[in-house]
Design a protein around this motif. Sequence first.
Motif, short mmCIF file in Angstrom:
data_model
loop_
_atom_site.label_atom_id
_atom_site.label_comp_id
_atom_site.label_asym_id
_atom_site.label_seq_id
_atom_site.Cartn_x
_atom_site.Cartn_y
_atom_site.Cartn_z
N ASP A 96 0.85 -1.19 0.00
CA ASP A 96 0.00 0.00 0.00
C ASP A 96 0.89 1.25 0.00
N ASP A 97 0.28 2.42 0.06
CA ASP A 97 1.04 3.67 0.00
C ASP A 97 1.99 3.83 1.19
N ALA A 98 1.70 3.17 2.30
CA ALA A 98 2.55 3.26 3.49
C ALA A 98 3.65 2.19 3.50
N GLY A 99 3.70 1.37 2.44
CA GLY A 99 4.73 0.34 2.37
C GLY A 99 4.37 -0.95 3.08
N GLU A 100 3.12 -1.08 3.51
CA GLU A 100 2.66 -2.31 4.17
C GLU A 100 2.15 -3.28 3.10
N ALA A 101 2.38 -4.55 3.34
CA ALA A 101 1.95 -5.56 2.37
C ALA A 101 0.43 -5.71 2.37
N LEU A 102 -0.14 -5.66 1.17
CA LEU A 102 -1.55 -5.98 0.99
C LEU A 102 -1.67 -7.47 0.73
N TRP A 103 -0.77 -7.99 -0.08
CA TRP A 103 -0.68 -9.40 -0.36
C TRP A 103 0.62 -9.68 -1.10
N PHE A 104 0.93 -10.93 -1.31
CA PHE A 104 2.09 -11.38 -2.08
C PHE A 104 1.59 -12.18 -3.26
N VAL A 105 2.21 -11.96 -4.42
CA VAL A 105 1.85 -12.69 -5.62
C VAL A 105 3.07 -13.51 -6.05
N ALA A 106 2.89 -14.81 -6.15
CA ALA A 106 3.96 -15.71 -6.59
C ALA A 106 3.63 -16.23 -7.98
N LYS A 107 4.62 -16.13 -8.86
CA LYS A 107 4.51 -16.69 -10.20
C LYS A 107 5.47 -17.87 -10.23
N GLU A 108 4.95 -19.02 -10.64
CA GLU A 108 5.77 -20.23 -10.61
C GLU A 108 5.75 -20.93 -11.96
N ARG A 109 6.90 -21.53 -12.28
CA ARG A 109 7.02 -22.38 -13.46
C ARG A 109 7.62 -23.70 -13.01
N GLN A 110 7.08 -24.76 -13.54
CA GLN A 110 7.59 -26.08 -13.18
C GLN A 110 8.93 -26.31 -13.86
N LEU A 111 9.87 -26.89 -13.10
CA LEU A 111 11.20 -27.23 -13.60
C LEU A 111 11.39 -28.74 -13.49
N ALA A 112 12.25 -29.25 -14.34
CA ALA A 112 12.63 -30.66 -14.22
C ALA A 112 13.56 -30.81 -13.02
N LEU A 113 13.67 -32.03 -12.51
CA LEU A 113 14.62 -32.33 -11.44
C LEU A 113 15.75 -33.17 -12.01
N SER A 114 16.96 -32.88 -11.58
CA SER A 114 18.10 -33.71 -11.98
C SER A 114 18.03 -35.06 -11.28
N GLU A 115 18.91 -35.97 -11.65
CA GLU A 115 18.93 -37.28 -10.97
C GLU A 115 19.23 -37.13 -9.48
N ALA A 116 19.91 -36.05 -9.12
CA ALA A 116 20.22 -35.78 -7.72
C ALA A 116 19.07 -35.09 -7.00
N GLY A 117 17.97 -34.82 -7.72
CA GLY A 117 16.80 -34.20 -7.10
C GLY A 117 16.90 -32.69 -7.00
N VAL A 118 17.74 -32.07 -7.85
CA VAL A 118 17.93 -30.62 -7.83
C VAL A 118 17.18 -30.02 -9.02
N PRO A 119 16.45 -28.88 -8.80
CA PRO A 119 15.74 -28.26 -9.92
C PRO A 119 16.71 -27.82 -11.03
N VAL A 120 16.30 -28.07 -12.28
CA VAL A 120 17.11 -27.73 -13.45
C VAL A 120 16.32 -26.79 -14.33
N ALA A 121 16.89 -25.62 -14.60
CA ALA A 121 16.20 -24.62 -15.44
C ALA A 121 16.22 -25.02 -16.89
#
Length: 132
Positions: free
Chosen positions: A107-132
């Motif tokens: 808001d105008d006072a710098g207080e959070a009204l809400w948070f918006v998350a944008k997500e994209r699914q990534l593949a996982l490596s054989e070690a279970g680490v996200p790969v872009a």
Amino acid sequence: EALKQRLLDSISTRPQSREMDAIVVTDPTGAIEWVNTSFSKMCGYTLSELKGHKPGHLLQGPGTDPTAIQRIRNALHARRPCREALVNYHKDGTPYGADVAITPILDDAGEALWFVAKERQLALSEAGVPVA
């Protein structure tokens, strides 16, 4: 509050393509208020199952990097945007990679009204680490 509802209504009535990013809107405490169908498809939970819960409580698990989660918490506490690659878990327990970009809506006072998350699914490596 009226502005918030208008924005949520606007987002929910937008036409969605099959490739649309997953979107999550939370209140200032991090509780889910709204998700789009792309997010529900990615994680397996419906809006009614998610509403009022914090995303991490349902989506994080043993492969989720706790240091990445702490960086997200620190950024949100400071009302800063952040982006992390995480291992999340589908409702059925299957791990998946997620590129998560979170933006605070302030808001105008710098207080959070809400948070918006944008997500994209990534593949996982054989070690279970996200790969872009």
